[in-house]
Design a protein around this motif. Structure first.
Motif, short mmCIF file in Angstrom:
data_model
loop_
_atom_site.label_atom_id
_atom_site.label_comp_id
_atom_site.label_asym_id
_atom_site.label_seq_id
_atom_site.Cartn_x
_atom_site.Cartn_y
_atom_site.Cartn_z
N GLU A 4 0.83 -1.21 0.00
CA GLU A 4 0.00 0.00 0.00
C GLU A 4 0.87 1.27 0.00
OE1 GLU A 4 -3.07 0.04 -0.74
OE2 GLU A 4 -3.81 -1.97 -0.29
N ILE A 19 -10.81 -5.30 0.89
CA ILE A 19 -9.87 -4.43 0.14
C ILE A 19 -9.51 -5.08 -1.20
CG2 ILE A 19 -7.57 -3.37 0.18
CD1 ILE A 19 -8.00 -2.76 3.13
N GLU A 64 -9.30 -3.41 -4.96
CA GLU A 64 -8.19 -3.51 -5.93
C GLU A 64 -8.71 -3.99 -7.29
OE1 GLU A 64 -5.79 -1.93 -4.95
OE2 GLU A 64 -5.73 -2.16 -2.78
N HIS A 117 -6.35 2.33 2.68
CA HIS A 117 -6.02 0.92 2.93
C HIS A 117 -4.78 0.83 3.83
CE1 HIS A 117 -7.92 -0.05 -1.28
NE2 HIS A 117 -8.81 0.39 -0.42
N ASP A 141 -6.11 3.86 -1.78
CA ASP A 141 -4.99 3.07 -1.28
C ASP A 141 -4.40 3.71 -0.02
OD1 ASP A 141 -4.97 0.93 -3.17
OD2 ASP A 141 -4.24 2.32 -4.68
#
Ligand SMILES: [Fe+2]
Ligand SMILES: [Fe+2]
Ligand SMILES: [Fe+2]
Ligand SMILES: [Fe+2]
Length: 414
Positions: free
Chosen positions: A101, A227, A231, A134, A131
């Motif tokens: 990340e 997550i 992506e 994340h 991101d």
């Protein structure tokens, strides 16, 4: 530097025995954070090239051309094996995730700042904030379950705090797709940016697809699942930007050119002498691939490489470095955006029956059960406040409170 003018090695001269395919891993206590992110980036670049080669081969009716693709692919796989071996066995799945990340944040920020095409720059800025969020969620999981501080893993180069809350990132699939660029008119840096970021995000998507079920705790496994689906959205967005009107051989040439560019950039950027030598060796191998790709383009498509890449000289090289102020600016100005078709709008301006809200209602009906929220809520319950590494308060006032996980920014209706 123009790789078309360099002398590469013949692919058949690059085959290695087992002693040269397994370099010593880096030491996780001493490695530079951006060396780790370069390794992830190049691992993803090789993966993209290998899979592109397989897809090409499976729809290619010429057995002779398929032989050449198999030859190139063996060499790409060998490079991937060398790069993959650099990650040490004592670096955990989650520690490695933090570097994934961090790469997503600092690579995206770097590409966005040099991107001349506004349409592509908007896409980069848009996913950047996701991101960035994340990184924060995984970092809290890391501190909670392993007592490790992600700020050390990222070398204090990247801040760790909420971005666009992950819960707000789930969108109806149509709205993740972007219009493709025209490679005949796009600038060289735009074409490189789109190829580079697609491979990097795809690598992250694949990594989460593989490690979600290897992670120990249920909480962590569910965070990877959630997550991982974002992506997928990012790969849909960036893959959507790639020009759909190129032939497979034109694409092969562009892939090899991008690999040359990236290895040369890594070579120039790298401080670890041992790993620098790997980037250099791979660059020389890529020049060999590039020459073969140009020969194949000529033989099968009857085209010169200059018709695809008019100027072979590299534009400015890629550097990985901190982008704290840039990320803060994008966060302050665009945190509430969602994507709608090819545009970006504040979610609150959408009608109540919009796909966005209907999709949100399907996946996030029970906010308390959303893994990305649970991680932070549980952390706060245990420790009184969340884990962050920020040099000053979050630029978004609603995201400053460390005792509550905000689940409304970017998804509220008016
Ligand atoms: Fe390669
Ligand atoms: Fe991410
Ligand atoms: Fe991403
Ligand atoms: Fe290559």
């Amino acid at each position: 530097m123009n790789p078309f003018e360099e002398k590469g090695v013949k692919i058949a001269d690059t085959f290695k025995d087992w002693s040269r395919i397994q370099p010593k891993p880096y030491c996780k206590q001493e490695v530079d954070p951006y060396t780790k992110t370069r390794i992830i980036l190049m691992n993803g670049t090789e993966f993209e090239q290998v899979w592109f080669g397989h897809q090409f081969s499976r729809s290619c009716p010429s057995q002779d051309l398929r032989k050449e693709l198999a030859l190139i692919r063996r060499s790409e796989q060998q490079q991937q094996k060398v790069i993959g071996a650099l990650k040490p066995p004592d670096e955990t799945i989650l520690e490695h995730t933090v570097s994934y990340e961090q790469l997503a944040v600092d690579l995206t920020a770097e590409l966005a700042q040099r991107e001349p095409d506004l349409h592509v720059k908007m896409a980069l800025d848009f996913a950047l904030l996701e991101d960035f969020d994340h990184l924060y969620r995984y970092s809290d999981l890391l501190e909670m379950e392993m007592g490790a501080k992600a700020e050390q893993l990222v070398g204090h180069y990247t801040e760790i705090m909420p971005g666009r809350p992950t819960i707000a990132e789930h969108r109806y699939p149509y709205d993740n797709l972007r219009r493709w660029i025209d490679s005949k008119t796009a600038s060289p840096i735009t074409k490189l940016n789109v190829e580079i970021i697609t491979a990097a995000e795809q690598q992250t998507m694949n990594y989460y697809m593989n490690v979600a079920s290897l992670y120990e705790s249920d909480l962590g496994r569910s965070l990877y699942q959630e997550i991982g689906l974002i992506e997928e959205q990012h790969v849909t967005q960036y893959g959507g930007l790639l020009d759909t009107n190129m032939t497979m051989l034109e694409k092969l040439l562009c892939h090899e050119y991008t690999e040359c560019y990236l290895y040369y950039s890594c070579f120039e950027d790298e401080k670890d002498e041992r790993i620098k030598a790997i980037w250099e060796e791979h660059f020389i191998q890529e020049v060999g691939h590039l020459h073969l790709a140009a020969d194949l383009l000529k033989q099968y498509d009857k085209k010169e490489w200059q018709q695809v890449i008019p100027d072979g000289n590299f534009p400015q090289l890629l550097k990985l470095r901190e982008n704290k102020q840039y990320v803060r600016d994008v966060l302050a100005n665009t945190v509430k955006l969602t994507s709608k078709g090819d545009n970006y709008v504040e979610a609150a301006t959408l009608p109540q029956n919009d796909d966005f809200f209907q999709f949100q209602e399907k996946v996030n009906a029970n906010v308390e059960a959303v893994p990305s929220h649970q991680v932070i809520a549980q952390y706060i319950e245990k420790n009184g406040m969340d884990y962050r590494f920020e040099e000053s308060p979050n630029p978004v006032p609603e995201l400053q409170d460390r005792k509550v996980d905000n689940t409304t920014v970017g998804r509220e209706m008016l």
